[in-house]
Motif scaffolding. Structure first.
Motif, mmCIF file in Angstrom:
data_model
loop_
_atom_site.group_PDB
_atom_site.id
_atom_site.type_symbol
_atom_site.label_atom_id
_atom_site.label_comp_id
_atom_site.label_asym_id
_atom_site.label_seq_id
_atom_site.Cartn_x
_atom_site.Cartn_y
_atom_site.Cartn_z
ATOM 1 N N ILE A 3 -0.063 5.600 -3.583
ATOM 2 C CA ILE A 3 -0.388 5.325 -4.984
ATOM 3 C C ILE A 3 0.651 6.087 -5.797
ATOM 4 O O ILE A 3 0.363 7.087 -6.429
ATOM 5 C CB ILE A 3 -1.821 5.760 -5.335
ATOM 6 N N PRO A 23 8.582 5.609 1.340
ATOM 7 C CA PRO A 23 7.180 5.431 0.931
ATOM 8 C C PRO A 23 6.412 4.621 1.971
ATOM 9 O O PRO A 23 7.003 3.962 2.817
ATOM 10 C CB PRO A 23 7.307 4.650 -0.368
ATOM 11 N N VAL A 24 5.100 4.698 1.915
ATOM 12 C CA VAL A 24 4.239 3.870 2.769
ATOM 13 C C VAL A 24 3.555 2.843 1.879
ATOM 14 O O VAL A 24 3.459 3.031 0.662
ATOM 15 C CB VAL A 24 3.186 4.719 3.508
ATOM 16 N N PRO A 25 3.069 1.761 2.460
ATOM 17 C CA PRO A 25 2.450 0.713 1.622
ATOM 18 C C PRO A 25 1.297 1.236 0.774
ATOM 19 O O PRO A 25 1.093 0.772 -0.339
ATOM 20 C CB PRO A 25 1.944 -0.301 2.650
ATOM 21 N N GLU A 26 0.552 2.209 1.303
ATOM 22 C CA GLU A 26 -0.651 2.672 0.609
ATOM 23 C C GLU A 26 -0.383 3.777 -0.398
ATOM 24 O O GLU A 26 -1.327 4.300 -1.005
ATOM 25 C CB GLU A 26 -1.687 3.153 1.637
ATOM 26 N N ALA A 79 3.024 1.956 -8.416
ATOM 27 C CA ALA A 79 1.884 1.187 -7.899
ATOM 28 C C ALA A 79 0.597 1.544 -8.636
ATOM 29 O O ALA A 79 -0.287 0.704 -8.802
ATOM 30 C CB ALA A 79 1.725 1.458 -6.400
#
Lengths: 151, 394
Positions: free
Chosen positions: B147, B142-145, B151
């Protein structure tokens, strides 16, 4: 605009993304620093994330269409920990992640981070615009507070 | 009631089995946990191997598939087997519809949950867990952004706070309720008390939600035996019947494209439950709102109609029972008396289902709700896994 890269090269430019035949246009756009959102040729509605058909009228005639990237923050959270990325250091402070209502269409949203302002300024309702950073050597779309008069 | 519901009260739960829950079951596989729970449920129901002709194994990461369970238990004649996605009620709906339609008569329904490598250090250090991914797995990190489903609850919590001016205490009351209830459930992993001060000082993970707004990963398993109500009457003096159960989604269910908090999967579920049933919140003796994240619980309370949108924090405050340190709606109806996913352990709704059956059988010991006849379960969240069920004592 650069020459479009072939599928093999596109996958190599975004090794951290699961690209499909439905989303390849989005990521080709990123390489040119253009945010291309699927728009239906039949009913003109945008949708995101990319789908094989227009969810509204089921037409498969879709055109990835450049959007302004201007909008208003609709959701905002601040990650104290999370998935790694080379440009993100959770030890330096919370990493903002926002969902932005794009001005092109009500409820059309794009999610990313916000740069160019103190994290305390990132709030629901803030007007933002698109800008680009580099991540893993490829362009990555992010938002920054809207600058008056800029296009 | 405005919709047909031919299955109403026709399918019963006749057996329940579980493992102990632990933050580290220690060197056992999800299949081992699933087998232990399944055998306990089969023995509880008093059925034989040859009676079980349906196997429904929910696709939790690392959990054995239905055919693998049939092999492990050597079930000789299975005519329905399937693997619904988490959370709990998908499996319940699949099992009950299979029985009602005649695909099979008696179903083993099981769920095995396992801490994934990123849930804890000990899980990360278990080399046999490295292949396990949520949702069947993806090669990409996954990437931090992103959704993603987890998250997204925090993202929408930010909207809830923005629209209703909800306070951290509103969220904290959900956590406190579950923790106080867990103290009366020997199976619960979180047995130490929690104060509002503890909640308010807990580590932020994704602001506005902190560590105590998120459920606690566990190793464990739950299993159920379902059959026709007619057969159930011969098997047990206290069958629990499924009055109705449903899933619900809206079209715009991509996490960040959800139109608003006023209509999402929970609303579809609630409309379906009400239209298929004569039973609603005034008739409910024990209430099971999902609590994978505290925001989900607040939303179930409001959307079920216990209070107006934005009012769940105040509602909990008004219905707070100081003696037990938990919510008792109208001084009577508890909310997740087993401690929920926040404090019993993250069973993705199977704990809610198990406790509903336990309460309706009258087997809940010191946390038993007097004369509990009906239970309302609101399972899952907003996007792709909203579900609900009404169970009742026959």
């Amino acid at each position: 605009m650069s020459e479009p890269v072939d599928d093999e090269a596109l996958v190599k430019r975004f090794p951290w993304v699961q690209i499909t035949h439905d989303s390849k246009h989005l990521f080709r756009g990123w390489l040119d620093e253009r945010l291309l959102i699927n728009r239906c040729d039949n009913c003109s509605l945008f949708h995101h994330p990319p789908k094989p058909i227009c969810p509204e009228c089921w037409s498969s005639n879709l055109t990835p269409t450049e959007v302004s990237g201007r909008g208003v923050i609709h959701l905002a959270m601040f990650l104290r920990q999370g998935a790694p990325a080379p440009d993100v250091d959770y030890l330096k402070g919370p990493h903002p992640v926002v969902t932005v209502d794009l001005e092109e269409q009500e409820g059309l949203r794009f999610s990313s981070t916000v740069v160019g302002c103190p994290v305390e300024d990132v709030k629901i309702g803030l007007e933002v615009e698109l800008t680009w950073i580099e991540r893993y050597g490829s362009p990555f779309p992010v938002f920054r507070p809207r600058t008056e008069g800029a296009s | 009631m405005a919709r047909r519901n031919p299955m109403r009260d026709e399918i019963a739960i006749v057996g329940v089995g579980s493992t102990k829950f632990g933050r580290d079951a220690g060197g056992v596989s999800p299949a081992s946990l699933a087998c232990e729970a399944a055998i306990n449920a089969i023995r509880d129901a008093g059925v034989e191997k040859s009676d079980i002709d349906g196997v429904v194994g929910v696709l939790e990461p690392g959990a054995p598939r239905a055919n693998q369970m049939a092999a492990a238990l050597n079930l000789p004649n299975v005519t329905h087997h399937s693997g619904p996605m988490p959370v709990a009620v998908f499996g319940l709906v699949d099992a009950m519809t299979a029985i009602f339609s005649g695909q099979c008569d008696t179903v083993l329904l099981y769920y095995a949950f396992t801490r994934l490598p990123w849930n804890s250090r000990s899980a990360a250090n278990d080399p046999f867990r490295r292949y396990m991914m949520m949702g069947g797995g993806t090669a990409k990190p996954p990437v931090p952004e992103a959704i993603d489903p987890a998250a997204a609850y925090t993202a929408w919590a930010s909207r809830y706070i923005h629209e209703y001016g909800a306070t951290r205490e509103d969220f904290g009351r959900v956590a406190l309720n579950m923790r106080a209830n867990a103290a009366r459930n020997p199976k619960a992993v979180m047995q130490f008390p929690l104060t509002m001060e503890d909640y308010l000082s807990a580590r932020m993970i994704r602001d506005p939600l902190c560590m105590l707004d998120m459920d606690i990963p566990v190793d464990g398993a739950d299993a159920f035996i379902l059959t026709t109500t007619e057969k159930a009457k011969a098997l047990t003096p206290n069958p629990v019947v499924i009055h109705t159960a449903t899933a619900g989604i809206v079209g715009k269910n991509d996490e960040d494209q959800l139109p608003n908090l006023s209509r999402h999967g929970q609303h579809v579920v609630i409309e379906a439950l009400k239209e298929r049933s004569d039973i609603w919140i005034d008739d409910v003796d024990v209430f099971f709102p999902y609590d994978g994240f505290t925001i989900i619980t607040l939303s179930w309370i409001e959307n079920m109609g216990y209070c107006p949108p934005g009012g769940a924090g105040r509602f909990m405050q008004e219905h707070w029972d100081d003696a037990s340190g938990s919510v008792l709606i109208n001084g009577r109806v508890p909310m997740n008396p087993h401690g929920g996913s926040l404090s019993e352990g993250a069973s993705r709704g199977t704990g809610h289902l198990r406790e509903a059956v336990t309460q309706l059988r009258g087997d809940a010991g010191e946390r038993q709700v007097a004369d509990a006849k009906t239970a309302l379960i609101g399972c899952g969240g907003f996007f792709f896994n909203s579900q609900g069920a009404i169970l009742k004592r026959l």
